[in-house]
Write an enzyme that holds these catalytic residues in place. Structure first.
Site, PDB file in Angstrom:
ATOM      1  N   LYS A  30       4.317  12.442  -2.773  1.00 57.98           N
ATOM      2  CA  LYS A  30       5.202  11.335  -2.403  1.00 57.98           C
ATOM      3  C   LYS A  30       6.163  11.853  -1.342  1.00 57.98           C
ATOM      4  O   LYS A  30       6.913  12.795  -1.599  1.00 57.98           O
ATOM      5  CB  LYS A  30       5.961  10.833  -3.640  1.00 57.98           C
ATOM      6  N   GLY A  84       0.819  -1.215   0.000  1.00 60.25           N
ATOM      7  CA  GLY A  84       0.000   0.000   0.000  1.00 60.25           C
ATOM      8  C   GLY A  84       0.849   1.259   0.000  1.00 60.25           C
ATOM      9  O   GLY A  84       2.066   1.212   0.145  1.00 60.25           O
ATOM     10  N   ARG A 114       4.260   5.846   1.775  1.00 59.42           N
ATOM     11  CA  ARG A 114       4.866   7.197   1.826  1.00 59.42           C
ATOM     12  C   ARG A 114       4.314   8.039   0.688  1.00 59.42           C
ATOM     13  O   ARG A 114       4.993   8.905   0.156  1.00 59.42           O
ATOM     14  CB  ARG A 114       6.379   7.107   1.748  1.00 59.42           C
ATOM     15  N   ASP A 125       4.376  -4.636  -7.447  1.00 54.86           N
ATOM     16  CA  ASP A 125       3.764  -3.397  -6.945  1.00 54.86           C
ATOM     17  C   ASP A 125       4.297  -2.180  -7.687  1.00 54.86           C
ATOM     18  O   ASP A 125       3.759  -1.083  -7.538  1.00 54.86           O
ATOM     19  CB  ASP A 125       3.993  -3.242  -5.431  1.00 54.86           C
ATOM     20  N   ASP A 152       8.600   5.869   7.903  1.00 53.14           N
ATOM     21  CA  ASP A 152       8.226   7.207   8.366  1.00 53.14           C
ATOM     22  C   ASP A 152       7.357   7.957   7.369  1.00 53.14           C
ATOM     23  O   ASP A 152       6.929   9.085   7.635  1.00 53.14           O
ATOM     24  CB  ASP A 152       9.485   8.027   8.692  1.00 53.14           C
TER      25      ASP A 152
HETATM   26  P1  AMP Z   1       9.061   0.721  -3.236  1.00 50.99           P
HETATM   27  O1  AMP Z   1       9.650  -0.608  -3.542  1.00 50.99           O
HETATM   28  O2  AMP Z   1      10.084   1.803  -2.993  1.00 50.99           O
HETATM   29  O3  AMP Z   1       8.088   1.133  -4.264  1.00 50.99           O
HETATM   30  O4  AMP Z   1       8.282   0.588  -1.839  1.00 50.99           O
HETATM   31  C1  AMP Z   1       7.667  -0.592  -1.456  1.00 50.99           C
HETATM   32  C2  AMP Z   1       6.708  -0.362  -0.303  1.00 50.99           C
HETATM   33  O5  AMP Z   1       7.374   0.222   0.809  1.00 50.99           O
HETATM   34  C3  AMP Z   1       5.544   0.546  -0.617  1.00 50.99           C
HETATM   35  O6  AMP Z   1       4.427   0.018   0.036  1.00 50.99           O
HETATM   36  C4  AMP Z   1       5.963   1.849  -0.014  1.00 50.99           C
HETATM   37  O7  AMP Z   1       4.853   2.657   0.301  1.00 50.99           O
HETATM   38  C5  AMP Z   1       6.697   1.394   1.240  1.00 50.99           C
HETATM   39  N1  AMP Z   1       7.669   2.398   1.690  1.00 50.99           N
HETATM   40  C6  AMP Z   1       8.841   2.710   1.114  1.00 50.99           C
HETATM   41  N2  AMP Z   1       9.462   3.683   1.809  1.00 50.99           N
HETATM   42  C7  AMP Z   1       8.673   4.009   2.854  1.00 50.99           C
HETATM   43  C8  AMP Z   1       8.771   4.945   3.928  1.00 50.99           C
HETATM   44  N3  AMP Z   1       9.817   5.765   4.057  1.00 50.99           N
HETATM   45  N4  AMP Z   1       7.756   4.997   4.808  1.00 50.99           N
HETATM   46  C9  AMP Z   1       6.704   4.184   4.687  1.00 50.99           C
HETATM   47  N5  AMP Z   1       6.556   3.279   3.703  1.00 50.99           N
HETATM   48  C10 AMP Z   1       7.523   3.184   2.787  1.00 50.99           C
HETATM   49 MG    MG Z   2       6.625   1.194  -5.230  1.00 45.80          MG
END
Ligand code: AMP
Ligand code: MG
Length: 488
Positions: free
Chosen positions: A111, A88, A91, A250, A123
């Site tokens: 974002k 989900g 961030r 995702d 965070d």
């Molecule tokens: P990504 O692979 O960077 O697209 O992120 C994968 C998952 O990790 C997604 O659900 C993002 O929303 C979550 N995510 C990545 N960085 C953060 C963060 N700093 N705080 C909260 N959720 C994060």
């Molecule tokens: Mg992502």
């Protein structure tokens, strides 16, 4: 003029279990880094109003524009092959949607705007570096003609985020055709929520594949459409030497756009198995693996759609297999088409595929700069010297040039026209890793001049720009970026 964002939201009308309402966190001192004026105009937003104090407050999430219905979207995903049933928007927060001046609906998303119900241990924030990186690279991809999410604006928050140490915080206002992902389908399918999968599929058809609704089998047409667009997308990446770096389900968009610029990179010294991402230890998302991984992701999408693809499970599986089998051929033909145009070929002939592969072989042997190889090949129609220089470590490149010339001779096109045609598809300027890195370092010192300059150079990637020659150069050995990192 007060800021007006013509919001017209549709995702927030879907059933409550599709998202979680939430508010962006108020930040200390919003500071404008850049507004993308042409994109604002396209969206029907006054760019000058975005740059006012009120506009910057909206960009930072400190103030909600009229019509905003902030929500975090639910999705799941396979990360490096492992299924996570709930990811989900952790961030990111969807502000809402706008029907742009071209008639297309687009999402506006913050974002880095703080925690959401999907943040898990994170965070919800973004550091300045990854925000600048996504801004530059996504806009560069757009002008290069590759479908992508875009950057409407970047702001600093005046707060620090903790990573390995404290870093300046920032927020990107991202624009996407939608944020539907393969992982969105997986979220509902893995919960056995067939009704939600159908609702989501109907929504995806209405938003991205309206022609599918006119067919006798809309869900088959949906899957077929997503497969086709992913094949074209990955062919576009490969033709530019682009490595996405985190092709998790995702991060695989249903609309066929490049999404989530984390540890992405353009190859400089060519290696078919190049990997930049620090977290991709096994090379799952290496340059040359990208078509296979896209196919793998599409198979995961097909699995979620099975109940909609046939009367019986057996029929549905046969339909899914049949459609997934097309991916390879579709990728190959999209790739052949784009690479042929890079070689200056106007028509298709037997042996073209081999001619392309053979050039890639010489490039690999010579560790030739990917971008300069093709750019100097355009010039080689008249003067071979710069191309030979780039490929100087490939001893048999002369033989290849002879074959290429013989192939060009089959098509009687005026030299000037051929050179211009090749220069229009082989960029001189790409978002080179070392330059993106230099822009980030300057930004961390509070100097956004280099960021602005790089954006302006990359806005015209095919035109020689006097005074900007340094942006076309391959990195010196001490400038080379060997690893890239996620934005987390
Ligand atoms: P990504 O692979 O960077 O697209 O992120 C994968 C998952 O990790 C997604 O659900 C993002 O929303 C979550 N995510 C990545 N960085 C953060 C963060 N700093 N705080 C909260 N959720 C994060
Ligand atoms: Mg992502």
């Amino acid at each position: 003029m007060p800021l007006h964002i013509p919001l017209d939201n549709s995702y927030a009308r879907l059933p409550a279990r599709f998202f979680a309402p939430c508010q962006p966190t108020v930040v200390a001192r919003p500071g404008l880094v850049r507004v993308n004026a042409p994109l604002a105009e396209l969206l029907g937003i006054d760019p000058a109003a975005l740059a006012t104090e009120e506009g910057v407050a909206v960009l930072a999430g400190n103030r909600l524009p009229d019509g905003a219905e902030p929500i975090a979207l639910a999705y799941a995903g396979h990360q490096f092959g492992h299924f996570v049933p709930q990811l989900g928007d952790g961030r990111a927060i969807l502000m809402g949607e706008v029907v742009a001046r071209d008639g297309k609906r687009r999402d506006l998303q913050w974002k880095g705007s703080g925690r959401t119900p999907f943040s898990r241990g994170g965070d919800g924030r973004a550091a300045l570096g990854p925000v600048l990186r996504e801004y530059v690279v996504s806009e560069a991809m757009h002008v290069l003609g590759v479908p992508t999410t875009r950057a409407l604006a970047a702001v600093t928050t005046g707060e620090s985020v903790m990573r390995e140490g404290p870093l300046p915080g920032a927020i990107l206002l991202r624009v996407a055709s939608s944020h539907l992902r393969v992982g969105t389908f997986q979220y509902f399918a893995s919960r056995g929520d067939a009704e939600a999968v159908k609702t989501l599929a109907d929504y995806a058809i209405a938003r991205h594949y309206p022609a599918a609704a006119e067919t006798s089998q809309p869900y088959r047409a949906l899957l077929e459409g997503v497969i086709e667009r992913q094949a074209a997308l990955v062919a576009g990446w490969v033709s530019l030497g682009f490595i996405h770096g985190v092709m998790n389900t995702d991060n695989t968009s249903i609309s066929g756009e490049t999404i989530d610029y984390g540890p992405c990179a353009f190859i400089d010294a060519f290696r078919p198995q190049a990997v930049f991402s620090a977290i991709d230890r096994n090379g799952r998302y290496a340059y040359g693996n990208q078509p296979h991984m896209a196919a793998w992701n599409l198979a995961r999408l097909a699995e979620t759609l099975l109940p909609l693809l046939g009367e019986s499970e057996g029929e549905a599986i046969a339909v899914a297999h049949g459609l997934l089998e097309n991916f390879g051929g579709q990728f190959e033909s999209a790739h052949l088409e784009v690479m042929s145009s890079k070689l200056g070929l106007a028509t298709a002939a037997e042996g073209d595929r081999e001619l392309i592969h053979s050039l890639m072989g010489h490039m690999a042997e010579a560790s030739a700069d990917f971008t300069l190889t093709f750019r100097t090949l355009a010039g080689a129609v008249e003067d071979e010297a710069p191309f030979r220089e780039v490929l100087s470590a490939a001893p048999r490149i002369g033989e290849w040039l002879d074959r290429w010339r013989a192939r060009l001779a089959v098509e009687p096109i005026a030299t000037a026209e051929r050179v211009a045609g090749m220069r229009a598809v082989n960029p001189l300027y790409i978002a080179r890793n070392h330059q993106v890195e230099a822009v980030i370092q300057a930004g961390l010192r509070g100097d956004f001049g280099p960021f602005a300059t790089l954006n302006e150079v990359l806005a015209r990637p095919f035109d020689e720009q006097p005074g900007m020659e340094r942006f076309a150069l391959a990195p010196k050995s001490e400038e080379r970026v060997l690893q890239t990192f996620c934005g987390t």
